[in-house]
Design an enzyme around this catalytic site. Structure first.
Site, PDB file in Angstrom:
ATOM      1  CB  THR A  61      57.746  50.779  65.222  1.00  0.00           C
ATOM      2  OG1 THR A  61      56.487  51.090  65.811  1.00  0.00           O
ATOM      3  CG2 THR A  61      58.042  51.738  64.084  1.00  0.00           C
ATOM      4  CE  LYS A  65      56.276  46.850  67.567  1.00  0.00           C
ATOM      5  NZ  LYS A  65      55.699  47.085  68.893  1.00  0.00           N
ATOM      6  CG  ASP A 101      56.560  46.173  72.805  1.00  0.00           C
ATOM      7  OD1 ASP A 101      57.399  47.085  72.888  1.00  0.00           O
ATOM      8  OD2 ASP A 101      55.894  45.954  71.775  1.00  0.00           O
ATOM      9  N   GLY A 126      42.205  44.879  73.647  1.00  0.00           N
ATOM     10  CA  GLY A 126      42.973  44.692  72.423  1.00  0.00           C
ATOM     11  C   GLY A 126      43.597  43.313  72.376  1.00  0.00           C
ATOM     12  CB  ALA A 127      43.411  40.434  70.826  1.00  0.00           C
ATOM     13  N   GLY A 128      45.941  42.733  69.489  1.00  0.00           N
ATOM     14  CA  GLY A 128      46.893  42.873  68.394  1.00  0.00           C
ATOM     15  C   GLY A 128      48.316  42.619  68.879  1.00  0.00           C
ATOM     16  CB  ALA A 130      50.604  46.554  71.554  1.00  0.00           C
TER      17      ALA A 130
HETATM   18  P1  NAP Z   1      47.834  46.164  65.901  1.00  0.00           P
HETATM   19  O1  NAP Z   1      48.652  44.928  65.946  1.00  0.00           O
HETATM   20  O2  NAP Z   1      47.482  46.776  64.598  1.00  0.00           O
HETATM   21  O3  NAP Z   1      46.484  45.829  66.718  1.00  0.00           O
HETATM   22  C1  NAP Z   1      45.462  46.774  66.771  1.00  0.00           C
HETATM   23  C2  NAP Z   1      44.460  46.397  67.867  1.00  0.00           C
HETATM   24  O4  NAP Z   1      43.590  47.503  68.047  1.00  0.00           O
HETATM   25  C3  NAP Z   1      43.599  45.196  67.538  1.00  0.00           C
HETATM   26  O5  NAP Z   1      43.270  44.517  68.726  1.00  0.00           O
HETATM   27  C4  NAP Z   1      42.354  45.859  66.930  1.00  0.00           C
HETATM   28  O6  NAP Z   1      41.178  45.092  67.054  1.00  0.00           O
HETATM   29  C5  NAP Z   1      42.253  47.066  67.826  1.00  0.00           C
HETATM   30  N1  NAP Z   1      41.507  48.175  67.223  1.00  0.00           N
HETATM   31  C6  NAP Z   1      41.852  48.903  66.141  1.00  0.00           C
HETATM   32  N2  NAP Z   1      40.942  49.865  65.921  1.00  0.00           N
HETATM   33  C7  NAP Z   1      40.001  49.737  66.888  1.00  0.00           C
HETATM   34  C8  NAP Z   1      38.801  50.437  67.192  1.00  0.00           C
HETATM   35  N3  NAP Z   1      38.389  51.468  66.448  1.00  0.00           N
HETATM   36  N4  NAP Z   1      38.084  50.048  68.270  1.00  0.00           N
HETATM   37  C9  NAP Z   1      38.495  49.010  69.024  1.00  0.00           C
HETATM   38  N5  NAP Z   1      39.608  48.290  68.785  1.00  0.00           N
HETATM   39  C10 NAP Z   1      40.347  48.661  67.716  1.00  0.00           C
HETATM   40  O7  NAP Z   1      48.525  47.355  66.730  1.00  0.00           O
HETATM   41  P2  NAP Z   1      49.452  47.165  68.009  1.00  0.00           P
HETATM   42  O8  NAP Z   1      50.855  46.918  67.603  1.00  0.00           O
HETATM   43  O9  NAP Z   1      48.811  46.173  68.898  1.00  0.00           O
HETATM   44  O10 NAP Z   1      49.442  48.639  68.667  1.00  0.00           O
HETATM   45  C11 NAP Z   1      48.374  49.065  69.503  1.00  0.00           C
HETATM   46  C12 NAP Z   1      48.796  50.349  70.224  1.00  0.00           C
HETATM   47  O11 NAP Z   1      49.839  50.096  71.160  1.00  0.00           O
HETATM   48  C13 NAP Z   1      49.321  51.451  69.309  1.00  0.00           C
HETATM   49  O12 NAP Z   1      48.732  52.673  69.728  1.00  0.00           O
HETATM   50  C14 NAP Z   1      50.811  51.491  69.572  1.00  0.00           C
HETATM   51  O13 NAP Z   1      51.366  52.770  69.391  1.00  0.00           O
HETATM   52  C15 NAP Z   1      50.854  51.106  71.035  1.00  0.00           C
HETATM   53  N6  NAP Z   1      52.163  50.539  71.444  1.00  0.00           N
HETATM   54  C16 NAP Z   1      52.886  51.214  72.380  1.00  0.00           C
HETATM   55  C17 NAP Z   1      54.117  50.708  72.782  1.00  0.00           C
HETATM   56  C18 NAP Z   1      54.933  51.456  73.827  1.00  0.00           C
HETATM   57  O14 NAP Z   1      56.139  51.186  73.958  1.00  0.00           O
HETATM   58  N7  NAP Z   1      54.334  52.351  74.595  1.00  0.00           N
HETATM   59  C19 NAP Z   1      54.617  49.517  72.246  1.00  0.00           C
HETATM   60  C20 NAP Z   1      53.833  48.834  71.316  1.00  0.00           C
HETATM   61  C21 NAP Z   1      52.611  49.370  70.907  1.00  0.00           C
HETATM   62  P3  NAP Z   1      40.688  44.093  65.868  1.00  0.00           P
HETATM   63  O15 NAP Z   1      41.343  42.766  66.174  1.00  0.00           O
HETATM   64  O16 NAP Z   1      39.225  44.076  66.007  1.00  0.00           O
HETATM   65  O17 NAP Z   1      41.155  44.692  64.561  1.00  0.00           O
END
Ligand code: NAP
Length: 277
Positions: A61, A65, A101, A126-128, A130
């Site tokens: 996690t 990743k 995922d 979002g584009a991270g 997940a």
């Molecule tokens: P990540 O790779 O760090 O990406 C973060 C994303 O959030 C980017 O698109 C970022 O935009 C955006 N962001 C961060 N802060 C923001 C804000 N204040 N306003 C608007 N956009 C913002 O994280 P990730 O792995 O994608 O995870 C995202 C979420 O998905 C987490 O909450 C995680 O727990 C959840 N998740 C859940 C599962 C599940 O099984 N349910 C699995 C995977 C992930 P920028 O590009 O502008 O920085």
């Protein structure tokens, strides 16, 4: 006893040990599953050491990743296209990376939320990691349209370019109200986890549509509260969490466990979203 682990930082909140132990009990398997908190600089060495000592599998996690994919010798298409992996498995040729995922999300949408994706219009916020992990699976499930909107517009444009699908497009956050309504709004940003506010217009979700937060627990509360104010059906990512874990369990043990009892067990300890679902 075969040993499994979840690597992350922080990792104390991870439900993976409870989920995999429950799956194992259900299937009559004996295994050990621990949490391992590790800093990014040490991840590769710690993970290699775990497998060198006979570790049977690892969930990965945040924030490891992308490093998990880089560590692997071979990767499944879902991990390759997303650029991130959440499962590592030792195989004859080295380490095999998977990303479960997207499969987990689509399964939860179909089986638990009873939402048909075929022909629907969806918004991905979002584009991270997940968002990248689920985008291809959503299109594969038959969406008519997928609009990707991200705080940093360039990342949304890059994801859409990688999707190479005429049904996918990127738009700036300021265009959200104009592009609405959507049958499905997927919140895949880390704003909730980081405790940061998210500005969303109220008319994003079409009548009969669904607002879905990939986060769960307190991180999902702001998005679910927004959905409640907008008067639309909403759910958190707990179902996806259990389904992506079941995919990993199937990779490791060759059997897909029943997810409903484990989902119910976790839901009992997370009533916030249940009251809104
Ligand atoms: P990540 O790779 O760090 O990406 C973060 C994303 O959030 C980017 O698109 C970022 O935009 C955006 N962001 C961060 N802060 C923001 C804000 N204040 N306003 C608007 N956009 C913002 O994280 P990730 O792995 O994608 O995870 C995202 C979420 O998905 C987490 O909450 C995680 O727990 C959840 N998740 C859940 C599962 C599940 O099984 N349910 C699995 C995977 C992930 P920028 O590009 O502008 O920085």
């Amino acid at each position: 006893m075969p040993r499994y682990v979840v690597f992350g930082q922080p990792v104390g909140h991870s439900r993976s040990p409870a989920i995999h132990r429950a799956f194992a009990a259900q299937c009559g398997l004996a295994l050990r599953y621990d949490r391992c908190e590790v800093a990014p600089a040490a991840f590769a060495e710690v993970a290699r050491d775990f497998f060198a000592r006979g570790g049977a599998g690892a969930n990965v996690t945040l924030p490891h990743k992308a490093a998990a994919l880089a560590l692997a010798d071979v990767a499944d298409p879902a991990a390759r296209r997303a650029g991130v992996a959440n499962v590592l498995t030792p195989v004859a040729g080295g380490l095999h990376a998977h990303n479960t995922d997207g499969a987990g999300l689509v399964r939860d949408l179909h089986e638990r939320q009873r939402l048909t994706l075929e022909g629907r219009r969806a918004l991905l916020l979002g584009a991270g990691g997940a968002a990248r992990g689920v985008a291809w699976n959503l299109l594969d499930a038959g969406l008519a349209e997928l609009l990707v909107v991200n705080r940093t517009e360039r990342a949304a444009a890059e994801l859409v370019a990688r999707l190479e699908d005429p049904r996918a497009a990127a738009a700036p956050w300021s265009a959200l109200a104009e592009a609405a309504p959507f049958d499905l709004v997927i919140h895949a940003t880390a704003a909730g986890v980081l405790g940061q506010p998210l500005a969303l217009p109220s008319g994003l979700v079409a009548a009969g549509g669904l607002a879905y937060d990939l986060s769960y627990g307190s991180a999902a509360a702001p998005f679910l509260a927004w959905a409640a104010r907008a008067g639309v059906a909403a759910c958190d990512g707990l179902g996806m969490l259990v389904e992506q874990a079941a995919e990993a369990f199937a990779i490791w043990h060759g059997v897909r466990p029943a997810t409903d009892p484990v989902y119910a067990m976790l839901r009992a300890s997370m009533p916030v979203a249940a009251s809104l679902a």
